[in-house]
Structures are given as C-alpha cells and as structure tokens.
Design an enzyme around this catalytic site. Structure first.
Site, short mmCIF file in Angstrom:
data_model
loop_
_atom_site.label_atom_id
_atom_site.label_comp_id
_atom_site.label_asym_id
_atom_site.label_seq_id
_atom_site.Cartn_x
_atom_site.Cartn_y
_atom_site.Cartn_z
N CYS A 1 110.64 -18.80 -10.45
CA CYS A 1 109.70 -18.83 -8.64
C CYS A 1 110.13 -17.10 -8.31
O CYS A 1 109.56 -16.90 -7.22
CB CYS A 1 109.94 -19.67 -8.17
SG CYS A 1 111.21 -20.50 -7.17
N GLU B 1 105.58 -24.20 -2.20
CA GLU B 1 106.53 -22.88 -2.65
C GLU B 1 104.31 -23.14 -3.66
O GLU B 1 104.93 -23.73 -4.06
CB GLU B 1 107.25 -23.27 -2.96
CG GLU B 1 107.40 -22.45 -3.85
CD GLU B 1 108.89 -22.38 -4.50
OE1 GLU B 1 109.09 -21.39 -5.50
OE2 GLU B 1 109.88 -23.09 -4.17
N GLY C 1 96.98 -24.22 -7.06
CA GLY C 1 97.00 -25.63 -6.50
C GLY C 1 97.42 -25.77 -4.89
O GLY C 1 96.94 -26.89 -4.64
N GLY C 2 98.54 -24.84 -4.98
CA GLY C 2 98.92 -25.42 -3.16
C GLY C 2 98.16 -25.01 -1.98
O GLY C 2 97.78 -26.28 -0.98
N SER D 1 101.34 -23.41 -8.75
CA SER D 1 100.38 -22.14 -8.20
C SER D 1 100.13 -22.54 -6.57
O SER D 1 100.02 -23.16 -6.55
CB SER D 1 99.38 -22.50 -8.68
OG SER D 1 98.34 -23.25 -8.40
N VAL D 2 99.89 -20.94 -6.16
CA VAL D 2 98.74 -20.81 -5.18
C VAL D 2 97.67 -21.02 -5.36
O VAL D 2 97.32 -21.91 -3.92
CB VAL D 2 98.38 -19.40 -4.92
CG1 VAL D 2 97.37 -18.91 -4.17
CG2 VAL D 2 99.48 -18.27 -5.20
#
Length: 509
Positions: free
Chosen positions: A282, A245, A225-226, A222-223
């Site tokens: 994705c 990613e 978490g990343g 995820s955005v």
C-alpha cells in the site's frame, strides 16, 4: 437458494484448490455479531485480555509452518515474505498486550472540586471505554498483518472490543486457520470463541457494516470498495466510525542535487521499493519526480537496469492481474508517455515490472494524464521529469491524500542548505508519514508510527499501525460528582490499579 461456496484458489495457476466455507447468510452474520456482543464481558478484565493477546501470538508462532504454507498456496507471496509477516503480526499482538498492561491508553484524568474556578469545577473523572463490536474487513495483500489477526483485530481486542472479520476471498483457508488459532487462545482464558467471528462473502460484508450491534469498522482495500462501506456506515440510522485505508500514490520528490550526488543509489533503491512484493504494498512509490538533464538521465538509466533485472511475479489473483495489465496499457498509450521498461503481462499468470516516464508539466493540468495520478496496484511507477521547482509544486498541489511522501535530498540539503525544508513543508500536508532519504515500503510497528493520511489514503485521522491504533475503538466518558464506591476502579482516588493518569492537573506515572 443454496449458499455460494467459498473456494481457495491458487494464483499461480488460477485453479480452485478446495472449498473452504460458504458465504454467510444474513442470519449467520447476525449470529456472529450477537456472539461477539455476548463475549464483551469476558474482555472487561485488562489482565485477561493482555494474556489472551499473548496466547494468540504464541499459538500463531507455534503454527508458523502450517500457516505460512497455507498462505503461500493462496497468495503466492512466498515463504520468506510470509514468515516475516507472521512474525510481525505476533510482535504486534504482544505489543498491544503490553499497552493493555500499562493502561495509559485509558487516558485517565481526575479533577477534584475547585470552587474558586470560574465557573466552579465539580468532581470530574474521565477515562475511555470500548465502543463495542468491531467489524474488520481483511486486506488481500497481507494475509496475516492486515487480515484476521492483523492490526485492526489486535487493536480492537486490546481496547476490549470483540471482532467480526469479513474474510478476504483471496485467502479464505488461511483466514479460517488463523481464526481457529485465535479462538483456541481465547479458550485458554475462559473467553467465548465468539470474541472473534469470521464471515465470508460480499453481501455478508454489507450486512456486517449495517448491523445495529456493530459499533465501528476497520477496512483496508480499494477506494471503490472502501467508499461503498464508508457510505453504508454513514447511512445507518445510527452512523458508526469507519476507519478505512483506501488508496495512495505515495509521491517521491528527488532533487537535482540528490540525483547528481547518488543517482545509482536512488535508482536502485526506487527499483527495489516499487517492485517489492510484486508492487503489492500500500506504500509502494507510485509517482516519482526526477529532474530533467544529466543527473536525472543517470538515475533513469540505473532504474531501467534494476527493473529490467527484476523477474516477473504473480499477483494475488487474476482479477488484479487483469486490472494491472489494462491499467498500465491505458497509461502507456497517453501522449508523451514513454516506457523505458514496459510493464504488463509476463506470462499466463505473471506480470512483468516496469515504469513509465512523462513530462511533469502534463500532470499539472486537467486532462487525460490525470490517469497517471491514480494508484495502479502492481509493480509499476510513474516518473515525472521536471524542469523547475514550480512544476513540482504545481503537480503536488493536485495530489489527493497519501499514506506516505518521500523526499530524496543531497547531503548538503539534508544539512539545511537549499530548498530541503521548503519541500518538506510542501509534502507534509499530503501524507501521514513523511520520509527523507528513505523508501516508504516497510511500515515499522512502533509507538510513534502513523499509518494513515488525508483522504483517500484513509477515511479518518487515525493510524492502523502502532500503539495509538487502539484509540479508534474507544470513546471517552466522564463521571461527575459520583461517589467513590460507585466509580470504576480506574477512576478511584489512591490509584489502586497503578495507572498512568493526570490527577488534579499533574501527570502521575
């Protein structure tokens, strides 16, 4: 305080199946990283590590039935999908073994002294070396191809970098089984089992990216978490590369001529792509531009019929299911948004696919409709109905980076008529992979592949699929006026290892 247990959970029922492990303590993370660091010398020989990668593929393939059964119990992705994914994973391992054998990834460049150059050139010899221990954060939606044995791990091992994987909580038992299989492959070639570490737990993931011996990290998720891990990697006393990613809308532009020519084909193809794997890819097309008018109406009619005929499915976990239901509900409540097929809860443990429509003009301006420009994980897409090319351009100009962007053209437009080339040029800055008259789901493992894109699709310009993914885990070093006897074999005159290289300005093969 006792370490928290790690349970395998059945997403079809939401019930715990078995305790698989416990969350790693900081001390255990440290031990895993040090064990990986100690395994570095065993990967130095390219012949050994190529053989290791092939053995890993062989043993994973031999365990197919057991691994697929375990993965299906934890992900509900189904034996057919998982069998194909495991085959892809094994192919990827073998492909990286071939890359290691060939040696072109080392980028060997040798320049002999040239006193006539301005300024004079000394003896210079350059190639690439492995960075060190790599942290890999496994993805939820690909328990093989983007998890413990996936592209990040395979490419890092191919580069000569040991790996410590932070397992995804959605498939911990599968992760343990796969890790044990790869360690058996390592033992065949005298490589310590520490070459592939495995840790569980959120805090363990943070400890891992902060560890001073970790030299780089790869992430798929995820955005939120990343980005947290990316920021932690950048905030270290010694920042490290973080190849993440994070998220992607994967826009699709359908021209009016294309819709008029093959509305049924496009509508059916879109339905299949957006619902494939219960919309958990994705590269799922999450935003589609379709023309207003008769041709666009015909396309939407076909899409409605195809999506209506698609059965409800199980998402990877109940948290994702809850987020999907809440996300599509919030989107459907926006002004001028309609739901020809209503997405949402399909049952106690399933979700029903659907799609939303909205006038494209609503997406061209700041406001509550910005929510429709955010990824919604699951079987849903947004169809933006446009009345002019300017409306499409206005919305495209507001989009963040993407993994893919797709253009559906008519036969004439594909042959160079109309605005095909202009639209292709508009889409190219938005994505790492641009398709014409295809669908983005399904990312081929091939040398020319690029699976990445501008932020937030990824945090770097690299790919996580294909042979060039190996470049993420290497750095160049040049030796100047170094005696032949002290040079690495890869950089010696005579090319004793038979490597592809650039020698005094000329390519040699």
């Amino acid at each position: 305080m006792a370490a928290a247990p790690v349970w395998s959970v059945d997403p079809r029922t939401g019930k715990q199946r078995e305790q698989v492990a416990v969350e790693a303590t900081p001390q255990e993370v440290d031990q895993a990283v040090h064990a990986a660091q100690a395994a570095r010398p065993a990967l130095a020989d390219r012949t050994v590590r190529a053989a290791f990668l092939r053995s890993a593929a062989e043993l994973l393939a031999a365990s197919e039935e057991h691994l697929v059964e375990a993965a299906d119990a934890e992900t509900a992705l189904g034996p057919v999908r998982l069998t194909g994914e495991l085959a892809r994973t094994c192919y990827q391992l073998r492909a990286f073994a071939d890359i290691v054998d060939e040696g072109a990834f080392l980028d060997v460049v040798i320049d002999h002294p040239d006193a006539t150059a301005t300024p004079p050139v000394p003896d210079l010899r350059r190639y690439k070396i492995p960075l060190g221990v790599v942290a890999v954060y496994a993805a939820s939606n690909f328990p093989f191809a983007f998890s413990v044995p996936g592209g990040d791990t395979a490419s890092a091992l191919a580069a000569g970098c040991p790996v410590v994987v932070k397992a995804h909580p959605d498939h911990p038992a599968t992760s343990e089984l796969v890790a044990a299989t790869i360690r058996r492959a390592a033992a065949r070639h005298g490589i310590p089992e520490g070459v592939l570490g495995l840790v569980h737990g959120f805090e363990a993931g943070l400890e891992l990216v902060r560890h001073p011996l970790v030299a780089a990290a790869g992430f798929t998720g995820s955005v939120r978490g990343g980005r947290a891990l990316f920021d932690a990697a950048a905030a270290r006393p010694v920042p490290i590369p973080f190849h993440g990613e994070l998220g992607s809308l994967n826009p699709v532009v359908i021209t009016e001529a294309a819709a008029a020519e093959r509305a049924d084909t496009i509508g059916t193809g879109l339905a299949g792509s957006m619902t494939l794997g219960v919309g958990q890819f994705c590269v799922k097309p999450g935003l589609v531009f379709a023309p207003r008018g008769e041709a666009g109406d015909a396309l939407v009619k076909t899409l409605t019929a195809a999506v209506s005929d698609t059965e409800a499915g199980v998402l990877l976990d109940h948290r994702m299911r809850d987020n999907f239901v809440a996300g599509v509900t919030a989107r459907a409540e926006l002004p001028e948004v309609e739901a020809p097929v209503t997405p949402g809860a399909g049952g106690d443990h399933t979700v029903a696919p659907g799609f939303l429509t909205v006038p494209a003009a609503r997406l061209a301006e700041d406001g509550p409709h910005d929510l429709l420009l955010e990824e919604c994980f699951g079987p849903v897409t947004v169809v933006a109905r446009y009345g002019s090319a300017d409306e499409v351009t206005a919305v495209l100009s507001r989009l963040p980076g993407n993994l893919s962007a797709t253009l559906q053209l008519s036969e004439g437009e594909a042959a160079g008529e109309g605005r095909g080339a202009e639209l292709l040029a508009e889409l190219t800055p938005l994505a790492g992979r641009v398709l014409v008259n295809g669908w983005p789901t399904g990312v081929a493992v091939a040398p020319a592949q690029h699976h990445g894109g501008p932020y937030p699709a990824t945090t770097s310009t690299s790919t996580s699929v294909g042979g060039t993914a190996i470049e993420r885990w290497l750095r160049p070093v040049a030796y100047q006026t170094t005696p032949e006897a002290l040079l690495p074999p890869e950089l010696r005159d005579g090319n004793p290892l038979g490597l592809p290289r650039r020698y005094n300005g000329r390519l040699e093969h």
